[in-house]
Design a protein around this motif. Structure first.
Motif, mmCIF file in Angstrom:
data_model
loop_
_atom_site.group_PDB
_atom_site.id
_atom_site.type_symbol
_atom_site.label_atom_id
_atom_site.label_comp_id
_atom_site.label_asym_id
_atom_site.label_seq_id
_atom_site.Cartn_x
_atom_site.Cartn_y
_atom_site.Cartn_z
ATOM 1 N N GLY A 195 0.808 -1.217 0.000
ATOM 2 C CA GLY A 195 0.000 0.000 0.000
ATOM 3 C C GLY A 195 0.842 1.268 0.000
ATOM 4 O O GLY A 195 0.317 2.369 0.018
ATOM 5 N N ARG A 196 2.149 1.091 0.003
ATOM 6 C CA ARG A 196 3.034 2.273 -0.062
ATOM 7 C C ARG A 196 3.932 2.187 -1.286
ATOM 8 O O ARG A 196 4.516 1.144 -1.569
ATOM 9 C CB ARG A 196 3.908 2.376 1.195
ATOM 10 C CG ARG A 196 3.128 2.757 2.444
ATOM 11 C CD ARG A 196 4.077 2.988 3.619
ATOM 12 N NE ARG A 196 5.049 4.049 3.315
ATOM 13 C CZ ARG A 196 4.810 5.352 3.452
ATOM 14 N NH1 ARG A 196 3.638 5.748 3.891
ATOM 15 N NH2 ARG A 196 5.735 6.233 3.150
ATOM 16 N N MET A 197 4.059 3.319 -1.953
ATOM 17 C CA MET A 197 4.898 3.370 -3.155
ATOM 18 C C MET A 197 6.313 3.740 -2.714
ATOM 19 O O MET A 197 6.539 4.811 -2.161
ATOM 20 C CB MET A 197 4.324 4.425 -4.111
ATOM 21 C CG MET A 197 4.981 4.478 -5.458
ATOM 22 S SD MET A 197 4.653 3.019 -6.489
ATOM 23 C CE MET A 197 5.913 3.275 -7.755
ATOM 24 N N PRO A 198 7.284 2.839 -2.955
ATOM 25 C CA PRO A 198 8.636 3.073 -2.434
ATOM 26 C C PRO A 198 9.470 4.010 -3.296
ATOM 27 O O PRO A 198 10.467 3.600 -3.870
ATOM 28 C CB PRO A 198 9.245 1.664 -2.438
ATOM 29 C CG PRO A 198 8.549 0.976 -3.569
ATOM 30 C CD PRO A 198 7.180 1.575 -3.681
ATOM 31 N N GLY A 199 9.076 5.286 -3.383
ATOM 32 C CA GLY A 199 9.857 6.246 -4.179
ATOM 33 C C GLY A 199 9.694 5.897 -5.649
ATOM 34 O O GLY A 199 9.788 4.749 -6.026
ATOM 35 N N TYR A 200 9.454 6.888 -6.462
ATOM 36 C CA TYR A 200 9.162 6.592 -7.854
ATOM 37 C C TYR A 200 10.411 6.192 -8.594
ATOM 38 O O TYR A 200 11.491 6.658 -8.281
ATOM 39 C CB TYR A 200 8.489 7.784 -8.515
ATOM 40 C CG TYR A 200 7.026 7.777 -8.224
ATOM 41 C CD1 TYR A 200 6.152 7.127 -9.076
ATOM 42 C CD2 TYR A 200 6.527 8.334 -7.067
ATOM 43 C CE1 TYR A 200 4.797 7.096 -8.795
ATOM 44 C CE2 TYR A 200 5.177 8.316 -6.777
ATOM 45 C CZ TYR A 200 4.320 7.691 -7.658
ATOM 46 O OH TYR A 200 2.988 7.648 -7.392
ATOM 47 N N GLY A 201 10.226 5.331 -9.593
ATOM 48 C CA GLY A 201 11.409 4.652 -10.117
ATOM 49 C C GLY A 201 11.779 4.859 -11.565
ATOM 50 O O GLY A 201 12.681 4.185 -12.022
#
Lengths: 221, 221
Positions: B210-216
């Motif tokens: 449910g959390r986006m770990p920094g956009y990639g």
């Protein structure tokens, strides 16, 4: 409830329009920094990119929230799904302006561009900034015809970009390999920026018509 | 109804996994075509890109259909929104493989790469194909730790890419400007391919946590 919902949908369009303004301003400053070896302007663009990322995060969170809580359908669903895509494209446009600014900073106080290719970049920069402004207008107006003209403006950037390659590939290119590498990458940044602008315009056509007019982040290399 | 819904959600994951396989195969063939000036392989990648576009269209239509008809929430909604993003990233990976193939075709029967940089591209190609395979596994396994290792694999591509620049910028680069321009763009295609793979892996982390770990999709130029 209904009213709050409508205002959140409108808010999403405003957020995208704000992103257009930010990425247009970023590319205008980045191009000035590039053409005039202006370190302060380059730094401004570099520092400002985090804010563009934050705008993207907010647009994507708001889109997700609308999907989760309101389960929009039909045009409203198209607005939300298009906002998910468009915010990604716009954030990427910010990154590309950032790359231009970083190139200007990396070579400072030397100019990055040989004099002979400066006019190409001045023109690509002008068209890029214009595209961001036109996309902003289309987001508000939902004017399909205006959205379509964005595609032909993009052709201008592609033409300049192609021409740049013929200049680079000329056996007489006198500026050496390092300058050629810089010019190659910078040309590509402008070309991709314009492609993403076209992609956002196409999303707006999808919102209005329900049909996606061919995907638009393709490049022609 | 519930069962059909679940099978459509699972189908979406299968579609993304299929895309991984297609874009992995495309990059494997494109790299072979590049390294061995193999025109037939290059043509195969070029002809196959339309099919990757079609896979993307289908994944996006299915995502849209699920949102419209099922109004998913919580994890299911994250799956669908992630599929919208991931299918875009994967399609772009296909485009980048296509660009590599087009470069091989453009210079055929001449090799595109000077001998001295061939090993860099062999290695970047290998890592790129491996990344696509790992992403495919993560889509099925939803294994967060495996998703995180994809990021460190990407660092390998970034390292090679950076090293390539030092080779290009060496005053002794003896292969001329045209080869330098080709190498610059090709290096960028691999680097971007890997960035998009990381981005898809991060989407899968978002599905689970449910959390986006920094956009990639950021690159480091």
């Amino acid at each position: 409830m209904r009213e709050a919902y409508q205002s959140r949908l409108d808010g999403l369009a405003d957020e995208l329009a704000d992103m257009c303004e930010s990425v247009g301003a970023a590319m205008r400053k980045a191009t000035d920094a590039l053409l005039n070896a202006d370190l302060a302007l380059a730094e401004e663009v570099i520092d400002g990119d985090l804010q563009i990322d934050a705008l993207r995060d907010r647009a994507q969170e708001d889109s997700f929230g609308l999907l989760a809580l309101q389960a929009p359908v039909a045009t409203d669903l198209r607005i939300v799904v298009s906002a998910i895509h468009a915010s990604g494209d716009l954030e990427r446009m910010g990154d590309l302006a950032l790359h231009v600014a970083k190139a200007a900073r990396r070579r400072h106080p030397e100019p990055v561009l040989p004099e002979s290719v400066r006019p190409y970049f001045a023109e690509m920069g002008e068209v890029a900034v214009k595209l961001a402004r036109q996309v902003e207008q289309v987001i508000h107006s939902k004017d399909i015809e205006a959205a379509k003209t964005i595609e032909s403006e993009d052709d201008q950037v592609d033409d300049i970009h192609r021409h740049l390659f013929t200049v680079l590939m000329d056996r007489e290119w006198p500026h050496g390999v390092a300058a050629a590498v810089d010019v190659t990458l910078l040309g590509r940044f402008y070309e991709r920026y314009a492609d993403h602008a076209v992609s956002v315009a196409k999303r707006m056509i999808f919102v209005v018509t329900g049909r996606m007019p061919g995907y638009g982040t393709d490049d022609d290399i």
